[in-house]
Motif scaffolding. Structure first.
Motif, PDB file in Angstrom:
ATOM      1  N   MET A   1      -2.241   4.610  -5.410  1.00 35.01           N
ATOM      2  CA  MET A   1      -2.730   3.233  -5.429  1.00 35.01           C
ATOM      3  C   MET A   1      -3.444   2.958  -6.748  1.00 35.01           C
ATOM      4  O   MET A   1      -3.241   1.925  -7.376  1.00 35.01           O
TER       5      MET A   1
ATOM      6  N   LEU B   1       0.836  -1.191   0.000  1.00 42.81           N
ATOM      7  CA  LEU B   1       0.000   0.000   0.000  1.00 42.81           C
ATOM      8  C   LEU B   1       0.879   1.253   0.000  1.00 42.81           C
ATOM      9  O   LEU B   1       1.761   1.386   0.837  1.00 42.81           O
TER      10      LEU B   1
ATOM     11  N   ARG C   1       1.918   4.999   0.784  1.00 46.10           N
ATOM     12  CA  ARG C   1       1.520   5.890   1.867  1.00 46.10           C
ATOM     13  C   ARG C   1       1.946   7.319   1.605  1.00 46.10           C
ATOM     14  O   ARG C   1       2.832   7.583   0.814  1.00 46.10           O
TER      15      ARG C   1
ATOM     16  N   ALA D   1       1.288   7.667   7.473  1.00 42.86           N
ATOM     17  CA  ALA D   1       0.542   6.411   7.379  1.00 42.86           C
ATOM     18  C   ALA D   1      -0.744   6.522   6.568  1.00 42.86           C
ATOM     19  O   ALA D   1      -1.465   5.546   6.432  1.00 42.86           O
ATOM     20  N   ALA D   2      -1.046   7.707   6.060  1.00 45.43           N
ATOM     21  CA  ALA D   2      -2.283   7.840   5.286  1.00 45.43           C
ATOM     22  C   ALA D   2      -2.150   7.090   3.976  1.00 45.43           C
ATOM     23  O   ALA D   2      -1.050   6.962   3.424  1.00 45.43           O
ATOM     24  N   LEU D   3      -3.252   6.571   3.504  1.00 42.49           N
ATOM     25  CA  LEU D   3      -3.229   5.807   2.260  1.00 42.49           C
ATOM     26  C   LEU D   3      -3.259   6.767   1.071  1.00 42.49           C
ATOM     27  O   LEU D   3      -4.106   7.654   0.994  1.00 42.49           O
TER      28      LEU D   3
ATOM     29  N   ARG E   1      -4.428   7.201  -2.057  1.00 41.74           N
ATOM     30  CA  ARG E   1      -5.403   6.602  -2.977  1.00 41.74           C
ATOM     31  C   ARG E   1      -5.033   6.817  -4.424  1.00 41.74           C
ATOM     32  O   ARG E   1      -5.220   5.944  -5.267  1.00 41.74           O
TER      33      ARG E   1
END
Lengths: 332, 499
Positions: free
Chosen positions: B116, B103, B105, B109-111, B113
């Motif tokens: 991704m 994943l 980041r 620690a935020a994803l 998006r």
């Protein structure tokens, strides 16, 4: 646009929100005073401790477990703080900090039993629950501890900017924390583990850590609930949270969180929680005789549960049918 | 990058999954692992990928020894496994599934998006599956799930990629896409271990091949220096010329065998029945006293066939006892004198919380209404060792004895047709032998027996002991060969299993 509507239609929290809306309307019609600001805020405030537990349980359920000890953990926090306020001269912030540590510690204990030692979550929290309760009873065998500082009481009952009661703000904080966590890279792990633990392990996710964190968050929810409860009843009561635990599980199921994990969110859990706390008001305003109130209350709860499960099964049925149709089309 | 495995072994209790496996693969090489059922290919793959730990032996990457305790540690070194068991999450979308191991980041620690999505699109574009990015995994048809499993490994930028039979369920076009992506990886220096039962895929895709048998790596060939018969010969121990001769016989038609039946009546007549799991048609008959073994590589439709006949896959029609029979549920099958044994003892066999006596009575008393009066008589007749205590929980017995109780329960009702899906899985030798006797007795009494065995040797042994035995070999959901009489040998079964 159409896509968006479709997506909302598939949202697992939708049925619970609809149920809650229906109950609100029913209440409003029967009892026009329900939506008066003061009445409504009192209702919100009194529901808050239980809803805090609902948020905690919802998180533990999404990761594929369950936590039925949070209600008693809330009681323990409540009586410890009330006791310390009344019979020690510690400063209020220190006492609140102790409450926080008990919450996090209790959650951590649950998390370690479940995530690291791999005890079945239901059994683990079934065991820790009476431990927390027993401790609470030991500290304060009967309700008491009336030395809760006036500042805390008025702070909890205060309404900020005329629209935001403190207790509801506490809920908002939990929801925001939840959202932040679930939108982080760890959130995907939580849902992934709930969906398929073996896959999560093979995919290199840290299963133990995620489970421990979920339960620690549950403990934090119990702390927030305990703090609000202490301000609300201005004392300690070792039995205050006992019935919250299982009610929270019911609320979470009504809220569309899958029993097996990996599905649902905090909105559905909130709706489920408020649904449960609104039932009683609806029953009282329907003038059900006192002795039949419990019966009516839990019957409606049962209906809510059954409805939630039926809706889920229906959705599943349509999903498989659509899938079948699709694969047949592909074949042709 | 190079990968070296030396004398790796893996035991599960007394079961040896891997005895002595050694392979050496250089960077930019696609190596095939080939072997029959239970030859240890998947176990080796899992050991290298850190999914299971080995008992002994060494794994070296670039000359340094590594000890992977978990898949996470293996992934950190670039060792990634895509397996037939799939590591997907049905409740997440394709995009989230693909990126679940890596994943992206931002802010700690935020994803991320957006990143991704970019990562997912990049691999989905390669696999020509761009439009399914937002689909929840559970809505995907089975074959596309395997494409997602493959995509998931690509995102992790593997240095050692292990593909464990993920191409078997794919459509041909998809296999070509996978092949091209594998070539790209190879050109970047990636090591690929490729496990497949499809001989033609190995020759199409791989650079070299290692043959495994009974948990041992036998030999390694460059793909252009070997041929199908040589590899099969290694796996079976039959000479290449013999294999070639038999292959010609195979091509001469499938239903020639099994003609002698000395006038016994037809019990089960399956003509052109659609095998639901494969969308293929199968035809065969079982006469009274027939013993039919279903063989082939795992997952080619043997179990599906048994289960479908028993009504476990919904509505099915065939002829049974001379009459058209529409089977829609297991209940109907049981009431029409069928019996079903499963190797999944705890799930589909015993009632773990009930006593031995109750377990043995369950079918006779509750379903077919042929009440069993004395449970102990039945238990004694089938040689269950229960120490004279029929009221103990069934779980107090050994696995073999538990299965004997299940067998006794069915056979006491005198079924006309016994369907069994790997009924002796995980059972000790003695109990296995006793069960074999029960099956043979049943066939000799004039009932039909149709069984799947994952152990080819066991099947052959059983066939030798019954007069009217046959082995049906399945391939991709079709009956590819029927063996009778002296042709029933382990070597033949393996040879024909690979078609």
């Amino acid at each position: 646009m159409k896509e968006k509507i479709k997506k909302i239609g598939k949202w697992p929290s939708l049925p619970a929100i609809a149920l809650l809306a229906i109950l609100f309307v029913y209440n409003g019609v029967l009892n026009p005073g329900f939506f008066k600001k003061s009445t409504f805020f009192t209702f919100l405030l009194s529901s808050t401790p239980m809803i805090c537990i609902v948020i905690g349980v919802c998180t533990c359920k999404i990761v594929g477990g369950i936590d039925i000890s949070l209600g008693n953990l809330l009681s323990l926090i409540n009586v410890t703080m009330a006791y310390l306020f009344s019979s020690s001269d510690m400063a209020a912030p220190v006492i609140i900090l102790i409450g926080l540590l008990i919450g996090l510690g209790g959650g951590l204990l649950n998390g370690i039993c479940i995530g690291v030692l791999r005890v079945n979550p239901l059994l683990a929290t079934f065991a820790t629950s009476p431990v927390y309760w027993g401790l609470a009873l030991w500290i304060m065998p009967t309700p008491g501890g009336y030395g809760v500082p006036r500042e805390l009481i008025s702070f909890v009952n205060k309404t900020h900017f005329g629209v935001l009661p403190t207790a509801v703000a506490a809920l908002a904080i939990l929801v925001i924390l939840w959202l932040l966590y679930m939108k982080s890279i760890y959130g995907i792990s939580i849902y992934g583990i709930g969906g398929n633990e073996q896959s999560a392990y093979v995919s290199g996710m840290n299963v133990a850590r995620s489970k421990v964190l979920a339960h620690v968050f549950g403990g934090f929810c119990a702390f927030v609930g305990g703090l609000v409860a202490t301000g609300l009843i201005a004392s300690g009561d070792p039995n205050i949270g006992t019935e919250f635990s299982l009610k929270a599980v019911t609320a979470v199921v009504i809220g569309g969180v899958a029993l097996s994990g990996g599905e649902g969110d905090v909105w559905g859990a909130l709706a489920g929680g408020f649904f449960l706390s609104t039932i009683l008001i609806a029953i009282i305003s329907s003038k059900v005789p006192t002795f039949a109130q419990n019966f009516a209350n839990y019957s409606i709860m049962l209906c809510g549960l059954v409805l939630a499960v039926v809706i889920k099964l229906g959705a599943e049925y349509y999903r498989t049918r659509a899938k079948k149709k699709q694969s047949e089309e592909v074949r042709q | 990058m190079s990968l070296r495995c030396e004398s790796i072994s893996k035991h599960y209790g007394s079961v040896i999954a891997l005895e002595d496996a050694s392979i050496e693969v250089e960077r930019g090489e696609i190596r095939a692992l080939l072997g029959g059922n239970g030859s240890g290919k998947s176990t080796l793959a899992k050991v290298i990928g850190g999914i299971i730990t080995k008992n002994s032996g060494k794994v070296e990457l670039d000359g340094t020894e590594v000890h992977f305790e978990s898949p996470l540690e293996a992934k950190r070194q670039g060792v990634v496994v895509a397996s037939q068991e799939l590591s997907l999450f049905h409740n997440l979308t394709v995009e989230e599934n693909i990126c679940a191991c890596s994943l992206p980041r931002k802010f700690g620690a935020a994803l991320d998006r957006r990143k991704m999505r970019r990562m997912a699109l990049e691999v989905l574009d390669k696999l020509e599956l761009r439009e399914m990015i937002d689909v929840p995994m559970r809505d995907l048809p089975a074959n596309q799930k395997y494409m997602v499993e493959f995509a998931k490994t690509l995102v992790q930028k593997p240095k050692v990629l292990i593909l464990d039979e993920i191409t078997s369920p794919l459509y041909k076009e998809d296999v070509q896409i996978v092949k091209h992506v594998m070539y790209e990886l190879r050109d970047e220096g990636c090591i690929i271990l490729f496990i497949s039962h499809w001989m033609h895929e190995l020759f199409d895709i791989c650079d070299s091949v290692t043959v495994m048998k009974n948990g041992v790596t036998l030999s390694t060939y460059r793909i252009n220096e070997t041929n199908e018969y040589q590899l099969l010969s290694q796996m079976t121990g039959i000479s290449e010329e013999e294999l070639e001769r038999r292959n010609h016989v195979l091509k001469q038609g499938v239903e020639e065998a099994g003609k002698e039946h000395d006038g016994r009546t037809v019990l089960l007549d399956v003509q052109g029945m659609k095998l639901k799991a494969f969308d293929t048609e199968v035809s065969f008959t079982v006469r009274e006293g027939d013993f039919v073994g279903l063989a082939g590589l795992q997952g080619h439709g043997q179990s599906d066939l048994i289960r479908q006949l028993y009504g476990l896959s919904g509505h099915t029609a065939y002829a049974f006892k001379g009459k058209p029979f529409e089977c829609a549920s297991a209940q109907k099958a049981v009431k029409s004198d069928m019996a079903f044994l499963s190797g999944g003892r705890t799930g589909e066999g015993i009632y773990p919380d009930r006593s031995i006596a109750e377990n043995v009575k369950s079918v006779g008393n509750l379903v077919v209404k042929k009440p069993i009066k004395k449970a102990t008589e039945v238990l004694n007749a089938y040689g269950v060792k229960y120490n004279g205590l029929p009221n103990l929980k069934i779980t107090s017995l050994s696995g073999g004895n538990q299965q004997k109780v299940v067998v006794a329960r069915w056979l006491a009702t005198d079924p006309k047709l016994l369907l069994a899906d790997d009924p002796t899985k995980g059972i000790d030798v003695q109990a296995r032998y006793d069960l074999h006797r029960s099956f043979i007795d049943l066939a000799n009494r004039g009932s039909g027996v149709v069984m799947v065995f994952s152990d080819d040797e066991e099947l052959v042994e059983l066939c030798r002991m019954t007069p009217n035995s046959r082995v049906i070999i399945m391939y991709e959901g079709r009956i590819s060969k029927v063996l009778t009489g002296d042709d029933i040998t382990v070597e033949n079964i393996i040879a024909y299993s690979f078609n």
